[in-house]
Scaffold this motif. Structure first.
Motif: not given
Ligand code: C2E
Ligand code: CA
Ligand code: CA
Length: 735
Positions: A236-247
């Protein structure tokens, strides 16, 4: 029954089916508006039928389900679509549904009906729990509607499943990938952490997850890999780009904040150290010595205190002939030798220039005399190899036991020092009573000063300060002057300390206040111009002072916001009743500035206890500009000041580069000889602006024009509207 019209009957059957259907049904118009909704639709979606009618169908569709678009395309093409899609409930949660949607058309209009049935699989069903082909099919169906990407492989790394999200996000097609080898179909995985993890899951049968960047799709993803019941693995893959950017953004902000805090703390430490130490030699400075002696006497009040005032003979000669570097070297070496001579517990300080002070505790006269001899001997040693740098020392000694007063002892030792010098230098002399006569000069000054107040020998000059952003004069500082009938102009640096010592400061201070408010009233036509006066700590120690201030404001009818008072840091250091007095001054509407900031006791924590509008940075800091250390310190002070919401004024600006540096460091205002010297009111360059333009700059004093042009290079010039309360622009200075 025959002859009964069929159409109404058919309609009621339709209505009944519609009303009792176990599927949710929506009828939508061509432009997407919901025209009809049955009760089951309302139940499944969590809306009432009436509410559904007003809804945009987008609200009930899970927008993350990319297959909706494909479904609509299919319906367009083939008239009907059947499949599993995701819908959204009123509360925002989503669910998978078997959806049928068909185009409908009657005489007047076109539209579609959508019927749907909850498939009720749960996403959280692990693939491990899949037991039967039927359940597996359901899960696979639900995988289709996942907003995550899903790829399944068998034990031989053959791709067995790949959901729509994966096709969409990784831009691959199932037809191409399914049945192929994972590593061949996704060559970018080879050699990555993904590969490591997948292989270990396959090997160990333990699930694992990781977060990493998948370069081939420019995707930061979180992957969970589960071993499958029959061998193989589900990914299972989930795009975490946005979360990483926020972090990362948060991390950046935190780091910036940490840096700013560290810089401010460092500046504060540096200030605290600098406040008590001499920068060149690292010895205590005057205020450091005072503090140390006080703390020793607080602990042991009956201590005997001996003050040794040490002055280097002919030091000026070394400085002038061999240069400052040689001079500094000599001072540094001598300071070290002094520290060596001192016994444990004695204090050594440098008062500036070539003046050093040693304070001995509980030393007998003989012992003090012996130490003084050692100091003189130490001073004779050459500093450099070729013995160019050599001086000698003269020493004044004074002592007291029991109720030692450091200031008195210092004065007495100083007087003794002069006697040592007069006696031919390179020696020590003790203070004796007879020397009281030598302070006659001081007494004379005091007497003259009393007369000066009556005879009108004092007057005020005013020095403007400039707003660095708007290049306007925002205030003027009143500086007292004394034209002595015999001695000529005596500087305030000379007579203010005398006035403070003998108590005359109260009369003198009130005289300054009275004249300054009168002048401020004469400047009432200049918008926003504030007059600052210097107020001695002794004046503020007087509880009645705020009333005196209020009375003078009222006497001349001056609005309080046209006046400010400057208080030195030393006054702030012993807070006692000062806070109360300052609060009352502030309550009147009069602003408060800390004068000579950085030279006395500098602790932001303590400054924070006082009402402060302005911080005036001492000109020694401005003189340090140009060295990296000096600039860092000043930047720190600006940060500290802005942190307590204080306006920063830098004093003593003498060069264009200092002005430019101050502007770049964010100081708000500046004053100094470069901009304007203190002058009588009639010689001050103040006028009211007639219009809002820069033409007033045209005739500026050339230095000033140049100064501002260079400042303009570091930041764009702006011009504040000059209204009722606007600042006053600069006008040409007499060249
Ligand atoms: P201060 O309050 O720090 O005032 C600034 C001093 O720096 C003034 O010296 C001013 O003439 C001088 N100054 C201004 N720009 C420059 C520059 O660019 N370079 C240099 N080297 N000096 C500059 P001044 O007038 O001799 O005053 C000395 C001190 O006497 C004042 O320092 C203030 O502490 C005290 N003082 C002056 N007037 C009064 C007064 O009315 N009441 C009290 N209590 N103290 C006063
Ligand atoms: Ca001042
Ligand atoms: Ca000052």
């Amino acid at each position: 029954m025959v002859g009964k019209p069929v159409r109404p009957m058919a309609r009621s059957i339709c209505e009944s089916l519609f009303g009792h259907a176990s599927d949710g049904v929506l009828v939508v118009s061509a432009d997407g508006q919901v025209l009809r909704a049955n009760p089951r639709a309302g139940e499944l979606l969590g809306w009432t039928e009436a509410e559904l009618l007003d809804l945009d169908p987008d609200v009930v569709v899970d927008p993350r389900d990319v297959r909706w678009r494909a479904a609509l395309d299919t319906r367009e093409r083939e008239g009907v679509f059947r499949g599993v899609l995701r819908l959204r409930r009123r509360d925002g949660s989503t669910f998978s549904a078997h959806v049928t949607t068909a185009a409908v058309r009657d005489d007047e209009s076109a539209g579609a009906y959508i019927s749907f049935r909850d498939t009720t699989p749960t996403e959280t069903v692990g693939v491990r729990t899949v037991k039967t082909p039927r359940a597996a099919a359901d899960v696979i169906d639900s995988l289709e509607s996942f907003s995550d990407m899903y790829v399944g492989v068998d034990a031989d790394w053959k791709v067995t499943h790949l959901n729509a999200q994966t096709e969409y996000r990784l831009r691959v097609s199932r037809d191409d990938v399914i049945g192929g080898d994972l590593w061949e179909k996704f060559p970018a995985l080879v050699g990555t952490r993904f590969e490591q993890v997948y292989r270990s899951v396959m090997r160990t049968g333990e699930q694992a997850s990781l977060e990493d960047y998948y370069a081939a799709a420019d995707l930061w993803c979180e992957v969970r890999a589960y071993p499958l019941f029959r061998g193989g693995m589900g990914l299972y893959f989930r795009d975490i780009g946005e979360r990483r950017e926020q972090e990362q953004e948060r991390e950046r902000l935190l780091a910036a904040e940490r840096r700013a805090r560290a810089a401010a703390e460092e500046a504060q430490r540096a200030l605290a150290y600098r406040a008590c130490h001499d920068e060149l030699t690292g010895l205590l400075n005057r205020s450091g010595l005072v503090q140390e002696v006080e703390s020793v006497l607080a602990a042991r009040p009956a201590s005997g205190v001996t003050v040794m005032f040490i002055d280097l003979d002919r030091f000026k000669l070394v400085n002038d002939s061999l240069g400052h570097v040689a001079g500094d070297q000599l001072l540094t070496v001598f300071a070290r030798r002094l520290a060596d001579v001192a016994r444990p517990g004695d204090l050594v300080a440098r008062f500036g220039g070539d003046e050093f002070v040693m304070v001995l505790f509980d030393a007998s006269a003989e012992e003090a005399g012996r130490l003084a001899e050692e100091v003189v001997a130490a001073s004779r040693q050459p500093v450099d190899e070729d013995a160019r740098l050599r001086v000698t020392a003269s020493i004044g000694l004074a002592s007291a036991t029991g109720t030692a007063n450091l200031e008195t002892l210092l004065r007495e030792a100083d007087a003794a020092l002069y006697r040592a010098k007069d006696a031919g230098r390179e020696r020590a002399a003790w203070f004796d009573e007879q020397m009281h006569l030598e302070s006659v000069n001081r007494v004379q000054t005091e007497l003259d000063l009393r007369l000066a107040l009556d005879r009108d020998e004092l007057f005020l000059d005013y020095q403007p300060a400039f707003d660095l952003r708007f290049e306007r004069i925002t205030h003027v500082e009143a500086l007292v002057r004394w034209r002595h009938p015999v001695r000529g102009l005596v500087s305030p640096g000379e007579f203010i300390p005398v006035a403070e010592e003998c108590g005359l400061i109260h009369r003198l201070g009130e005289w300054v206040l009275a004249r300054a408010v009168e002048q401020a009233v004469r400047w009432a036509h200049l918008p926003g111009l504030r007059v600052w006066i210097n107020v001695s700590p002794a004046q503020l120690a007087d509880r009645g002072w705020p009333e005196l201030l209020a009375a003078h404001l009222e006497r001349v009818g001056l609005p309080a916001d046209r006046l400010g008072i400057e208080v030195t840091e030393s006054a702030v250091a012993d807070r006692s009743r000062l806070t109360e007095v300052l609060e009352r001054v502030r309550a009147l509407g009069v602003q408060i500035a800390i004068d000579d900031f950085g030279t006395g006791y500098s602790s932001l924590a303590r400054l924070n206890e006082f009402p402060i509008d302005v911080i005036k940075i001492d000109r020694s800091f401005v003189a340090d500009l140009g060295t990296p250390r000096g600039e860092a310190l000043l930047a720190g002070i600006v940060t500290l000041s802005h942190a307590i919401d204080a306006h920063v004024i830098a004093e003593g600006v003498e060069t264009v580069s200092q002005l430019a540096a101050l502007s770049a460091l964010g100081a708000d205002s500046a004053s100094g000889y470069l901009l304007a010297r203190p002058a009588a009111p009639e010689h001050l360059p103040l006028v009211i602006p007639t219009e809002l333009d820069f033409s007033w700059r045209a005739g500026l004093h050339p230095t000033l024009e140049k100064a501002f042009s260079s400042v303009a290079g570091t930041r764009p010039l702006t011009c504040a509207p000059v209204g009722e309360d606007g600042p006053v622009p600069i006008v040409p200075l007499p060249a």
